[in-house]
Design an enzyme around this catalytic site. Structure first.
Site, PDB file in Angstrom:
ATOM      1  N   TYR A  41       0.847  -1.198   0.000  1.00 53.29           N
ATOM      2  CA  TYR A  41       0.000   0.000   0.000  1.00 53.29           C
ATOM      3  C   TYR A  41       0.882   1.248   0.000  1.00 53.29           C
ATOM      4  O   TYR A  41       1.970   1.244   0.570  1.00 53.29           O
ATOM      5  CB  TYR A  41      -0.972   0.040   1.179  1.00 53.29           C
ATOM      6  CG  TYR A  41      -0.357  -0.148   2.557  1.00 53.29           C
ATOM      7  CD1 TYR A  41      -0.085  -1.419   3.046  1.00 53.29           C
ATOM      8  CD2 TYR A  41      -0.084   0.935   3.376  1.00 53.29           C
ATOM      9  CE1 TYR A  41       0.448  -1.602   4.314  1.00 53.29           C
ATOM     10  CE2 TYR A  41       0.448   0.763   4.647  1.00 53.29           C
ATOM     11  CZ  TYR A  41       0.718  -0.512   5.107  1.00 53.29           C
ATOM     12  OH  TYR A  41       1.258  -0.688   6.352  1.00 53.29           O
ATOM     13  N   MET A  77       1.451   5.328   1.035  1.00 57.95           N
ATOM     14  CA  MET A  77       1.005   6.223   2.112  1.00 57.95           C
ATOM     15  C   MET A  77       1.726   7.572   2.024  1.00 57.95           C
ATOM     16  O   MET A  77       2.749   7.688   1.362  1.00 57.95           O
ATOM     17  CB  MET A  77       1.228   5.578   3.480  1.00 57.95           C
ATOM     18  CG  MET A  77       2.652   5.221   3.799  1.00 57.95           C
ATOM     19  SD  MET A  77       2.797   4.583   5.494  1.00 57.95           S
ATOM     20  CE  MET A  77       2.574   6.079   6.463  1.00 57.95           C
ATOM     21  N   SER A  78       1.144   8.538   2.693  1.00 56.01           N
ATOM     22  CA  SER A  78       1.758   9.863   2.769  1.00 56.01           C
ATOM     23  C   SER A  78       1.705  10.357   4.195  1.00 56.01           C
ATOM     24  O   SER A  78       0.943   9.838   5.016  1.00 56.01           O
ATOM     25  CB  SER A  78       1.006  10.853   1.865  1.00 56.01           C
ATOM     26  OG  SER A  78       1.185  10.520   0.514  1.00 56.01           O
TER      27      SER A  78
HETATM   28  C1  VOV Z   1       7.953  -4.820  10.038  1.00 52.78           C
HETATM   29  C2  VOV Z   1       8.168  -3.925  10.914  1.00 52.78           C
HETATM   30  C3  VOV Z   1       8.678  -2.540  10.767  1.00 52.78           C
HETATM   31  C4  VOV Z   1       9.859  -2.045  11.291  1.00 52.78           C
HETATM   32  C5  VOV Z   1      10.879  -2.790  12.119  1.00 52.78           C
HETATM   33  C6  VOV Z   1       9.966  -0.663  10.898  1.00 52.78           C
HETATM   34  C7  VOV Z   1      11.012   0.190  11.309  1.00 52.78           C
HETATM   35  C8  VOV Z   1      11.160   1.457  10.765  1.00 52.78           C
HETATM   36  C9  VOV Z   1      12.238   2.366  11.115  1.00 52.78           C
HETATM   37  C10 VOV Z   1      13.312   2.078  12.153  1.00 52.78           C
HETATM   38  C11 VOV Z   1      12.081   3.510  10.351  1.00 52.78           C
HETATM   39  C12 VOV Z   1      12.942   4.802  10.394  1.00 52.78           C
HETATM   40  C13 VOV Z   1      14.287   4.636   9.828  1.00 52.78           C
HETATM   41  C14 VOV Z   1      14.358   4.207   8.400  1.00 52.78           C
HETATM   42  O1  VOV Z   1      14.875   3.124   8.167  1.00 52.78           O
HETATM   43  O2  VOV Z   1      13.896   4.933   7.503  1.00 52.78           O
HETATM   44  C15 VOV Z   1      10.936   3.304   9.514  1.00 52.78           C
HETATM   45  C16 VOV Z   1      10.502   4.222   8.556  1.00 52.78           C
HETATM   46  C17 VOV Z   1       9.270   4.121   7.945  1.00 52.78           C
HETATM   47  N1  VOV Z   1       8.317   3.147   8.134  1.00 52.78           N
HETATM   48 FE1  VOV Z   1       8.545   1.452   9.202  1.00 52.78          FE
HETATM   49  N2  VOV Z   1       8.863  -0.336  10.147  1.00 52.78           N
HETATM   50  C18 VOV Z   1       8.039  -1.444  10.055  1.00 52.78           C
HETATM   51  C19 VOV Z   1       6.801  -1.551   9.416  1.00 52.78           C
HETATM   52  C20 VOV Z   1       6.186  -0.449   8.821  1.00 52.78           C
HETATM   53  C21 VOV Z   1       4.817  -0.401   8.408  1.00 52.78           C
HETATM   54  C22 VOV Z   1       3.798  -1.505   8.577  1.00 52.78           C
HETATM   55  C23 VOV Z   1       4.590   0.842   7.868  1.00 52.78           C
HETATM   56  C24 VOV Z   1       3.269   1.392   7.392  1.00 52.78           C
HETATM   57  C25 VOV Z   1       2.725   2.325   8.464  1.00 52.78           C
HETATM   58  C26 VOV Z   1       1.453   1.832   9.046  1.00 52.78           C
HETATM   59  O3  VOV Z   1       1.022   2.431  10.072  1.00 52.78           O
HETATM   60  O4  VOV Z   1       0.843   0.909   8.519  1.00 52.78           O
HETATM   61  C27 VOV Z   1       5.809   1.561   7.885  1.00 52.78           C
HETATM   62  C28 VOV Z   1       5.985   2.825   7.362  1.00 52.78           C
HETATM   63  C29 VOV Z   1       7.210   3.484   7.400  1.00 52.78           C
HETATM   64  C30 VOV Z   1       7.492   4.701   6.680  1.00 52.78           C
HETATM   65  C31 VOV Z   1       6.517   5.390   5.731  1.00 52.78           C
HETATM   66  C32 VOV Z   1       8.770   5.092   7.008  1.00 52.78           C
HETATM   67  C33 VOV Z   1       9.518   6.331   6.483  1.00 52.78           C
HETATM   68  C34 VOV Z   1       8.959   7.476   7.253  1.00 52.78           C
HETATM   69  C35 VOV Z   1       9.602   8.792   7.128  1.00 52.78           C
HETATM   70  O5  VOV Z   1       8.852   9.743   7.344  1.00 52.78           O
HETATM   71  O6  VOV Z   1      10.796   8.921   6.846  1.00 52.78           O
HETATM   72  N3  VOV Z   1       6.757   0.763   8.502  1.00 52.78           N
HETATM   73  N4  VOV Z   1      10.375   2.066   9.799  1.00 52.78           N
END
Ligand code: VOV
Length: 250
Positions: free
Chosen positions: A145, A147-148
């Protein structure tokens, strides 16, 4: 201060969904169908060589629901390669039956937000290299999916301090870490490339884990306050040697 965060960027990604024209497929002979399958399997073999050489990765999913029939995900070094793959699919005989649907273009991204990694040169660590140029897991299910981040007057991601964004993403990461071994994620950035700001591709053995993680993250402040979501597409993994069965009519 509301300043941009440095990103490290990896392979380019194409999520390419197709509707399968079953009516037209049924109207050709079994020989023609077998030839089309064999030709397509040769193309998949080329993708497999690329994956073995760690120059890219691909997965095919049978989409549940009617948003599409198949979802191809390709990771490659360049956008040129992604365009060539799309065109190569369209040039095959099977391509005549694979009607282009929704697609999404993005680039694998990691940010320097993670305070647990502060001080590291993230670009040099083998962990980061693997995350930026990953071989996608061949797990049973995937969910994609876009997202923003919200830009309302009272909740604008792009006007809050970098330290605050780091804190919120740290909390998000802690929730995510509880799903180690159950959900793997690939986050791709799509600002300037496609309609939304990020693509989220999740892999799981059990699709219930998609529902659990996405639900649990809804309570993380970064999601509650700042996330907007597009359509979700869920699919079941299609192994290369299962393509014949998937397309068989009897
Ligand atoms: C499977 C698990 C999981 C894990 C461990 C994880 C960890 C992390 C870390 C440590 C970081 C920040 C550092 C980086 O590495 O960028 C991120 C970054 C990000 N994430 Fe995440 N995320 C997961 C999972 C995970 C999900 C399920 C989602 C969807 C959100 C949801 O509500 O449905 C998501 C989104 C994001 C996004 C859009 C970003 C970038 C955002 C920004 O504004 O820059 N993410 N994410």
């Amino acid at each position: 201060m509301a300043e941009p965060v440095v990103t490290v960027d990896g392979w380019s990604a194409l999520h390419d969904t197709r509707h399968f024209d079953w009516t037209a497929w049924k109207s050709i002979s079994e020989d023609e169908r077998n030839q089309a399958i064999n030709e397509f399997q040769e193309l998949i073999k080329q993708w497999e060589t690329v994956e073995e050489n760690k120059e890219g990765s691909h997965n095919i999913f049978k989409v549940v629901g009617n948003k599409a029939d198949l979802m191809f995900i390709f990771l490659r070094e360049t956008m040129d390669e992604l365009e060539e793959i799309k065109t190569a699919i369209n040039k095959t005989v099977l391509g005549d039956f694979l009607i282009p649907g929704y697609s999404y273009v993005s680039i694998i991204e990691m940010t320097m937000h993670d305070p647990m990694k502060a001080g590291d040169d993230r670009e040099l660590s083998p962990y980061v290299k693997e995350r930026l140029k990953p071989t996608m897991p061949k797990w049973e299910h995937a969910c994609f999916y876009p997202m923003s981040r919200r830009r309302d007057s009272d909740a604008n991601w792009f006007t809050i301090d970098k330290e605050e964004r780091t804190r919120l993403l740290y909390e998000h990461g802690m929730t995510g870490r509880q799903y180690a071994g159950k959900v793997k994620e690939i986050i791709t950035g799509s600002i300037g490339l496609d309609e939304w700001e990020w693509g989220v591709t999740l892999f799981a053995h059990d699709p219930l884990q998609f529902k659990k993680i996405v639900y649990e993250m809804r309570f993380d402040e970064v999601t509650t306050k700042y996330a907007e979501f597009g359509d979700f597409i869920m699919g079941n993994y299609l192994a290369t040697d299962e393509l014949g069965d998937y397309l068989a009519l009897s």
